[in-house]
Write a protein that holds these residues in place. Structure first.
Motif, PDB file in Angstrom:
ATOM      1  N   SER A 394       0.818  -1.222   0.000  1.00 11.40           N
ATOM      2  CA  SER A 394       0.000   0.000   0.000  1.00 11.40           C
ATOM      3  C   SER A 394       0.848   1.267   0.000  1.00 11.40           C
ATOM      4  O   SER A 394       0.340   2.347  -0.256  1.00 11.40           O
ATOM      5  N   LYS A 395       2.136   1.114   0.258  1.00  7.88           N
ATOM      6  CA  LYS A 395       3.019   2.288   0.143  1.00  7.88           C
ATOM      7  C   LYS A 395       3.362   2.553  -1.319  1.00  7.88           C
ATOM      8  O   LYS A 395       3.694   3.669  -1.700  1.00  7.88           O
ATOM      9  N   LYS A 396       3.301   1.502  -2.127  1.00  9.33           N
ATOM     10  CA  LYS A 396       3.677   1.643  -3.545  1.00  9.33           C
ATOM     11  C   LYS A 396       2.476   1.778  -4.464  1.00  9.33           C
ATOM     12  O   LYS A 396       2.521   2.461  -5.461  1.00  9.33           O
ATOM     13  N   GLU A 397       1.391   1.065  -4.135  1.00 12.41           N
ATOM     14  CA  GLU A 397       0.233   1.041  -5.031  1.00 12.41           C
ATOM     15  C   GLU A 397      -0.985   1.640  -4.352  1.00 12.41           C
ATOM     16  O   GLU A 397      -1.093   1.630  -3.132  1.00 12.41           O
ATOM     17  N   LYS A 398      -1.904   2.118  -5.187  1.00 12.43           N
ATOM     18  CA  LYS A 398      -3.153   2.671  -4.653  1.00 12.43           C
ATOM     19  C   LYS A 398      -4.126   1.516  -4.458  1.00 12.43           C
ATOM     20  O   LYS A 398      -4.742   1.047  -5.406  1.00 12.43           O
ATOM     21  N   LEU A 399      -4.230   1.034  -3.235  1.00 14.63           N
ATOM     22  CA  LEU A 399      -5.006  -0.169  -2.960  1.00 14.63           C
ATOM     23  C   LEU A 399      -6.356   0.131  -2.326  1.00 14.63           C
ATOM     24  O   LEU A 399      -6.447   0.955  -1.419  1.00 14.63           O
ATOM     25  N   GLY A 400      -7.356  -0.571  -2.822  1.00 15.69           N
ATOM     26  CA  GLY A 400      -8.648  -0.600  -2.138  1.00 15.69           C
ATOM     27  C   GLY A 400      -8.852  -2.007  -1.621  1.00 15.69           C
ATOM     28  O   GLY A 400      -8.377  -2.972  -2.233  1.00 15.69           O
ATOM     29  N   ALA A 526     -26.130 -20.783   5.164  1.00 17.88           N
ATOM     30  CA  ALA A 526     -24.752 -20.714   5.645  1.00 17.88           C
ATOM     31  C   ALA A 526     -24.057 -19.507   5.025  1.00 17.88           C
ATOM     32  O   ALA A 526     -24.555 -18.892   4.086  1.00 17.88           O
ATOM     33  N   ASN A 527     -22.896 -19.145   5.573  1.00 19.39           N
ATOM     34  CA  ASN A 527     -22.127 -18.066   4.941  1.00 19.39           C
ATOM     35  C   ASN A 527     -20.643 -18.246   5.190  1.00 19.39           C
ATOM     36  O   ASN A 527     -20.221 -19.123   5.944  1.00 19.39           O
ATOM     37  N   SER A 528     -19.845 -17.438   4.497  1.00 23.24           N
ATOM     38  CA  SER A 528     -18.389 -17.542   4.610  1.00 23.24           C
ATOM     39  C   SER A 528     -17.776 -16.148   4.591  1.00 23.24           C
ATOM     40  O   SER A 528     -18.436 -15.174   4.230  1.00 23.24           O
ATOM     41  N   VAL A 529     -16.502 -16.051   4.967  1.00 23.66           N
ATOM     42  CA  VAL A 529     -15.804 -14.764   5.031  1.00 23.66           C
ATOM     43  C   VAL A 529     -14.807 -14.694   3.876  1.00 23.66           C
ATOM     44  O   VAL A 529     -14.069 -15.658   3.629  1.00 23.66           O
ATOM     45  N   ASN A 530     -14.782 -13.582   3.186  1.00 28.02           N
ATOM     46  CA  ASN A 530     -13.911 -13.446   2.021  1.00 28.02           C
ATOM     47  C   ASN A 530     -13.328 -12.043   1.927  1.00 28.02           C
ATOM     48  O   ASN A 530     -13.826 -11.110   2.553  1.00 28.02           O
ATOM     49  N   PHE A 531     -12.318 -11.908   1.068  1.00 25.27           N
ATOM     50  CA  PHE A 531     -11.580 -10.642   0.992  1.00 25.27           C
ATOM     51  C   PHE A 531     -11.161 -10.361  -0.452  1.00 25.27           C
ATOM     52  O   PHE A 531     -10.755 -11.267  -1.171  1.00 25.27           O
ATOM     53  N   ASN A 532     -11.288  -9.110  -0.851  1.00 22.52           N
ATOM     54  CA  ASN A 532     -10.749  -8.667  -2.143  1.00 22.52           C
ATOM     55  C   ASN A 532      -9.870  -7.437  -1.962  1.00 22.52           C
ATOM     56  O   ASN A 532     -10.087  -6.627  -1.055  1.00 22.52           O
ATOM     57  N   MET A 533      -8.917  -7.319  -2.846  1.00 24.17           N
ATOM     58  CA  MET A 533      -8.091  -6.109  -2.883  1.00 24.17           C
ATOM     59  C   MET A 533      -7.947  -5.748  -4.356  1.00 24.17           C
ATOM     60  O   MET A 533      -7.875  -6.629  -5.214  1.00 24.17           O
ATOM     61  N   VAL A 534      -7.933  -4.454  -4.658  1.00 30.10           N
ATOM     62  CA  VAL A 534      -7.821  -4.025  -6.057  1.00 30.10           C
ATOM     63  C   VAL A 534      -6.818  -2.888  -6.144  1.00 30.10           C
ATOM     64  O   VAL A 534      -6.808  -1.987  -5.301  1.00 30.10           O
ATOM     65  N   SER A 535      -5.967  -2.935  -7.160  1.00 34.99           N
ATOM     66  CA  SER A 535      -5.111  -1.786  -7.453  1.00 34.99           C
ATOM     67  C   SER A 535      -5.302  -1.417  -8.908  1.00 34.99           C
ATOM     68  O   SER A 535      -5.684  -2.248  -9.725  1.00 34.99           O
ATOM     69  N   CYS A 536      -5.066  -0.151  -9.222  1.00 34.75           N
ATOM     70  CA  CYS A 536      -5.129   0.265 -10.622  1.00 34.75           C
ATOM     71  C   CYS A 536      -4.393   1.576 -10.804  1.00 34.75           C
ATOM     72  O   CYS A 536      -4.068   2.264  -9.846  1.00 34.75           O
ATOM     73  N   ASN A 537      -4.115   1.873 -12.073  1.00 33.52           N
ATOM     74  CA  ASN A 537      -3.634   3.194 -12.448  1.00 33.52           C
ATOM     75  C   ASN A 537      -4.751   3.789 -13.287  1.00 33.52           C
ATOM     76  O   ASN A 537      -5.133   3.216 -14.306  1.00 33.52           O
ATOM     77  N   VAL A 538      -5.302   4.922 -12.861  1.00 34.51           N
ATOM     78  CA  VAL A 538      -6.506   5.442 -13.519  1.00 34.51           C
ATOM     79  C   VAL A 538      -6.266   5.902 -14.963  1.00 34.51           C
ATOM     80  O   VAL A 538      -7.194   6.299 -15.653  1.00 34.51           O
ATOM     81  N   LYS A 545      -5.677  -4.666 -11.267  1.00 32.31           N
ATOM     82  CA  LYS A 545      -5.255  -5.943 -10.729  1.00 32.31           C
ATOM     83  C   LYS A 545      -6.176  -6.326  -9.565  1.00 32.31           C
ATOM     84  O   LYS A 545      -6.380  -5.542  -8.644  1.00 32.31           O
ATOM     85  N   ILE A 546      -6.738  -7.514  -9.662  1.00 33.22           N
ATOM     86  CA  ILE A 546      -7.678  -7.967  -8.643  1.00 33.22           C
ATOM     87  C   ILE A 546      -7.045  -9.070  -7.812  1.00 33.22           C
ATOM     88  O   ILE A 546      -6.607 -10.080  -8.344  1.00 33.22           O
ATOM     89  N   TYR A 547      -6.990  -8.825  -6.522  1.00 29.92           N
ATOM     90  CA  TYR A 547      -6.490  -9.824  -5.582  1.00 29.92           C
ATOM     91  C   TYR A 547      -7.692 -10.459  -4.903  1.00 29.92           C
ATOM     92  O   TYR A 547      -8.543  -9.742  -4.372  1.00 29.92           O
ATOM     93  N   THR A 548      -7.769 -11.780  -4.936  1.00 34.76           N
ATOM     94  CA  THR A 548      -8.874 -12.425  -4.228  1.00 34.76           C
ATOM     95  C   THR A 548      -8.321 -13.377  -3.187  1.00 34.76           C
ATOM     96  O   THR A 548      -7.404 -14.155  -3.468  1.00 34.76           O
ATOM     97  N   SER A 641      -9.497   2.424  -4.861  1.00 36.83           N
ATOM     98  CA  SER A 641      -8.251   2.613  -5.592  1.00 36.83           C
ATOM     99  C   SER A 641      -8.349   3.829  -6.519  1.00 36.83           C
ATOM    100  O   SER A 641      -7.407   4.613  -6.648  1.00 36.83           O
ATOM    101  N   ILE A 642      -9.517   4.009  -7.124  1.00 32.97           N
ATOM    102  CA  ILE A 642      -9.719   5.151  -8.032  1.00 32.97           C
ATOM    103  C   ILE A 642      -9.733   6.462  -7.266  1.00 32.97           C
ATOM    104  O   ILE A 642      -9.058   7.426  -7.633  1.00 32.97           O
TER     105      ILE A 642
END
Lengths: 666, 285
Positions: A394-400, A526-538, A545-548, A641-642
């Motif tokens: 997160s210091k290098k990329e604009k992460l959401g 039922a349910n589950s816990v999940n996480f996403n992260m996204v970076s981009c250059n506008v 880039k989508i991190y799942t 990220s945007i």
């Protein structure tokens, strides 16, 4: 392989099915968003067929064919039939309709200001509902209060195969062939509307080319086709054009929320309240309750917030009806929370990961809005941040980022039949397959269970006679419900072999005949816990880039999983950036052709960094869900990220900013 | 596709085509690649009783270069993008053709169809304006030449009469020119939100000798901003000159708020693209 038939053009969809003497149906649709009908002459109209098709007998439900008034562009007014599809389209001009146009309401904001669109109502609020416990801000412990308004515009399902049906009434039985997620639900809906008894209708499952929630529903056109087939004693086919789809197919999202968070300086959120509005379109449908229900109950998501209260408002507009769209209220709920928690982090000058850790939990919990969270949420969040090295990246990329609960819609379970005959194994599910590739996990699981070759196993289609009961394919349920009932039914077959021969081996199975049906009941979601992260250059669309980091329990078939993430990721980008249904002030659809509808194509598929964790679930096949995860997790993370780059906070979806992602062709 | 009924003809020579056009006049329309006409028929936005498909007329498909570059109207867009003669002689045209839609559409769409349909969102009208192209127009009575700047009248309206056929596109400004097509799209569509075609040549002293500009989807039809062309001639291009040229360019545009965004936002992007484009071409030369 089995799936190749779709790629090779050998799929058999509704429109590929032809019967002798078949009639084609075309629909005369309203060109106005709101008008009185002074006269209809010609075609099959409501002077003959007066019926309503919703499950609940709500006062504001839609008639199958318009009665005295129309309330959205594309509403069914009359139907015409011919043995030739071209002629049935020509016949549309033979129906005379006199309209007296009225003022239209084309947005939630409009609806709240303008007079009621329906006679007998005092305003455009169809219903109001409260969830959680109302609290007074004086009574809760907080240092800071942040408020904002969020809006997710309407979006159409747009499957490759549009809606379609053949109704064939013969020998006093109505046969229905439909592109559907649930033939059992369709059967029930048609029986209720046309007053049919069990035994008078059979619904057949056929190849379905994409559904995205839409095809779990029943539509006026289906009822008209069924009625016409019974009337003319001929098969009647209706295949929706893309223009009709954009205009009239029930659309998803259309949610606005005014939300306030109450938090301590350290980021701990102690209260949430506000109002969530759903654009129901012109009439009530049963799916409104699910969409707004999910959008409200699931707002607090993975975070424990002691005080929460929301008011939900079902708002009528002169637009096509509301329907399910991949996620059906769950992405709305998560996006509301994730956008608000980012805002709070900014106000407190906190890191967006730190504030989430602060509010995530060590234990399962029940939220004050009534959502039972099955797993602790903090361990997964911390593991995901660590896996992707968030704090350094997160210091290098604009992460959401986005942490969310996936509600898997497992209740009430699912049915299955396995038939072993002539050395082959055939599987039937009560919940229909709509293009997700269920056959892949069926082959993988059964070949392991039965110790036989994958090629001997196929997934075939049932009808409502061969499989008396069944649920459907929707939510994020199939891996759990279909996978589990498949395992249970396979166990029964294996026991049959053992009972008969004293032991199991694959030759004893394949050289004999077996036929077993089972309904595996699940009485909760039922349910589950999940996480996403996204970076981009506008400035560069290809930079996204989508991190799942998804907890899928046991992965039944990796191809199924990757297909869901790759396709769903692109679909999520479309929803976040461009895909929508836009109306003008008169309720006319502006995005009325596929070129303007904003769908992204394969050249926009982003980069993926996929981590799958496999913490087994409590179900027989140990799986967890995936179907709706991309739609829930990705748009809000991308928005973050945007906004980090533009400095403009994102509160509207699609973001739809022409200057983003430099689109000057090279 | 469920259009209204029509009768369909496929003449294999120009005389046969002329006869049909004379016979059916306004009730007929030429079908070239069909990629503008067929969607209109499909959506029943238009109804044409007699459709004349000209894909069998071999004389309408050629690329020659003697004194000028000459292109037959039935040359497919994909061929325009990849043809060696066109690539050598007219970078702008090859570049623009390569930016039209996708390979399937380019394999069917034709240069003549793109020009004659004159959809304000079509790309090649603006390119023809920038190239100062000339169109050979033929009917059963005569052959005449129409300059590109006199050809595009309004949306979907050209100087062609109902019995006219575009038979040849002539481009004279080829030696020492360089050009490029700056096309701005949305994420989800290949149609231009707007586009600028620029074709330029320089004098020995690095001033602009000649420049042609064409604008796509910035007005009711493709536009040639002659005032901007005249202003730039004999000037060296720098930020100041380019900026002043842009102010003049806006006079030829009618930018409105629409589905793609506000006029203000679009103008900002357009300015950026125009100024960078002018400078890029100038640098290459």
């Amino acid at each position: 392989m089995y799936l190749n038939r779709f790629v090779n053009g050998e799929g058999k969809y509704v429109d590929d099915i032809k019967f002798d003497n078949m009639l084609y149906m075309s629909i005369v649709r309203s060109p106005y968003a709101h008008a009185k009908i002074k006269k209809v002459k010609g075609g099959l109209n409501s002077s003959e067929l007066k019926a309503y098709y919703t499950g609940m007998d709500h006062a504001m439900r839609e008639p199958v064919l318009a009665i005295d008034e129309v309330n959205y562009v594309g509403q069914c007014v009359a139907a015409v039939f011919s043995e030739n599809r071209y002629e049935s389209e020509d016949l549309l001009n033979s129906v005379e309709v006199d309209y007296e146009p009225l003022d239209a309401v084309s947005s939630i904001d409009d609806a709240l200001k303008k007079p009621a669109i329906h006679d007998g109502m005092k305003d455009n609020i169809l219903d109001t509902e409260d969830v959680g416990n109302k609290f007074n801000e004086k009574d809760i412990d907080y240092d800071i209060k942040v408020s904002d308004t969020l809006f997710m515009d309407r979006i159409s399902a747009n499957p490759i195969e549009t809606r379609g049906i053949i109704a064939d009434y013969k020998d006093n039985v109505l046969h229905i062939y439909a592109s559907s997620q649930s033939i059992h639900r369709l059967k029930g809906g048609i029986m209720k509307t046309l007053n049919l008894k069990d035994g008078e209708i059979v619904v057949h499952h056929v190849d379905t080319g994409g559904a995205f929630g839409l095809k779990a529903l029943i539509f006026p056109e289906y009822i008209i086709a069924a009625y016409a087939s019974m009337k003319y004693k001929k098969p009647v086919k209706w295949i929706e054009t893309r223009s009709e789809h954009l205009q009239a197919a029930h659309a998803g999202r259309g949610v606005k929320a005014d939300i306030t968070l109450y938090a301590k300086k350290d980021g701990k959120i102690n209260g949430l309240d506000g109002t969530v509005y759903l654009d129901t379109g012109a009439y009530f449908t049963d799916d409104d309750l699910v969409d707004l229900g999910n959008a409200m109950h699931e707002v607090t998501g993975p975070y424990f917030i002691e005080n929460a209260h929301l008011t939900g408002k079902y708002v009528l507009t002169n637009k096509a009806l509301n329907g399910y769209y991949r996620g059906a209220g769950k992405p709305e709920a998560s996006r509301i929370m994730e956008r608000m928690i980012d805002l709070l982090a900014d106000k407190l000058k906190m890191d967006i990961a730190d504030i989430r850790i602060k509010n995530a939990t060590e234990k399962p919990f029940k939220s004050p809005l009534g959502f039972d969270i099955n797993y602790p949420t903090k361990p997964l969040l911390e593991a995901a941040l660590k896996h992707f090295d968030y704090y350094n990246l997160s210091k290098k990329e604009k992460l959401g980022i986005s942490l969310f609960i996936l509600d898997e819609d497992t209740a009430p379970g699912e049915s299955c039949r396995i038939i072993v005959k002539n050395g082959k194994v055939t599987v039937y599910f009560g919940g229909d397959v709509s293009g997700q590739g269920h056959e892949l996990f069926v082959q993988e699981m059964l070949s392991e269970e039965f110790k036989i070759d994958k090629d001997l196993i196929s997934l075939d289609y049932d009808d409502t006679n061969t499989l008396k009961d069944g649920t459907g394919t929707w939510g994020s349920r199939s891996a759990i419900t279909h996978g589990s009932v498949l395992m249970k039914t396979a166990e029964i077959i294996k026991n049959d072999v053992i009972k008969k021969f004293g032991k199991y081996d694959k030759d004893l199975l394949l050289n004999n005949e077996f036929n077993e049906y089972y309904y595996y009941k699940i009485d909760y979601n039922a349910n589950s816990v999940n996480f996403n992260m996204v970076s981009c250059n506008v400035n560069d669309m290809n930079s996204i880039k989508i991190y799942t980091y998804y907890d899928l329990g046991k992965v039944l078939n990796l191809k199924n999983v990757l297909g869901s993430i790759h396709g769903g990721g692109l679909q999520a980008l479309g929803e976040a950036l461009s895909e929508t249904l836009r109306y003008d002030e008169d309720g006319q659809l502006i995005t009325n052709n596929i070129a303007d509808a904003g769908l992204l194509t394969a050249d926009k598929i982003p980069q993926y960094n996929i981590k799958i964790v496999e913490n087994n679930s409590e179900f027989p096949d140990k799986a967890k869900g995936i179907g709706e995860s991309t739609m829930i997790g990705i748009p809000s993370a991308l928005a973050r990220s945007i906004e980090l780059q533009t400095g403009k906070r994102v509160t509207k979806f699609p973001i739809d900013d022409l200057s983003l992602f430099n689109k000057c062709m090279e | 596709m469920y259009p209204d009924k029509f009768e369909y003809f496929t003449p294999d020579n120009i005389e046969g085509l002329e006869e049909l056009l004379d016979k059916y006049k306004d009730d007929s329309k030429i079908l070239a690649g069909g990629h503008s006409l067929i969607p209109l028929l499909k959506l029943r936005l238009t109804s044409i009783p007699y459709i004349i498909d000209i894909s069998n007329i071999k004389d309408l498909s050629f690329v020659d270069c003697n004194n000028a570059l000459e292109i037959g109207p039935m040359v497919r867009t994909g061929e325009v993008a990849s043809n060696k003669i066109i690539g050598d002689k007219c970078k702008l045209l090859a570049d623009a053709a390569s930016k039209i839609a996708d390979p399937q559409v380019r394999n069917m769409g034709t240069v003549g169809g793109d020009v004659c349909e004159a959809d304000p969102r079509n790309d090649l009208p603006a390119v023809m304006l920038a190239l100062n192209a000339e169109f050979e127009v033929t009917n059963s009575k005569e052959k005449r030449t129409v300059k590109a700047e006199d050809f595009f009248k309004d949306a979907y309206t050209t100087a062609l009469e109902s019995n006219d056929i575009l038979t040849r596109i002539v481009i004279k400004n080829t030696e020492n020119y360089y050009g490029k097509y700056y096309k701005y799209t949305t994420l989800s569509s290949d149609f231009a939100v707007f586009a600028i075609a620029i074709n330029m040549s320089l004098n020995n002293n690095k001033t602009v000798k000649d420049i042609g500009i064409g604008l796509t989807n910035l007005n009711s039809t493709a536009v040639k901003p002659v005032e901007v062309e005249n202003y730039l001639k004999n000037k060296k291009i720098d930020d100041k000159v380019a900026g002043e040229a842009f102010d003049l360019l806006l006079k030829s545009c009618d930018i409105e708020d629409d589905i793609n965004g506000t006029a203000k936002n679009k103008e900002k992007i357009l300015k950026n693209i125009f100024i960078n484009g002018l400078k890029e071409i100038y640098e290459v030369l």
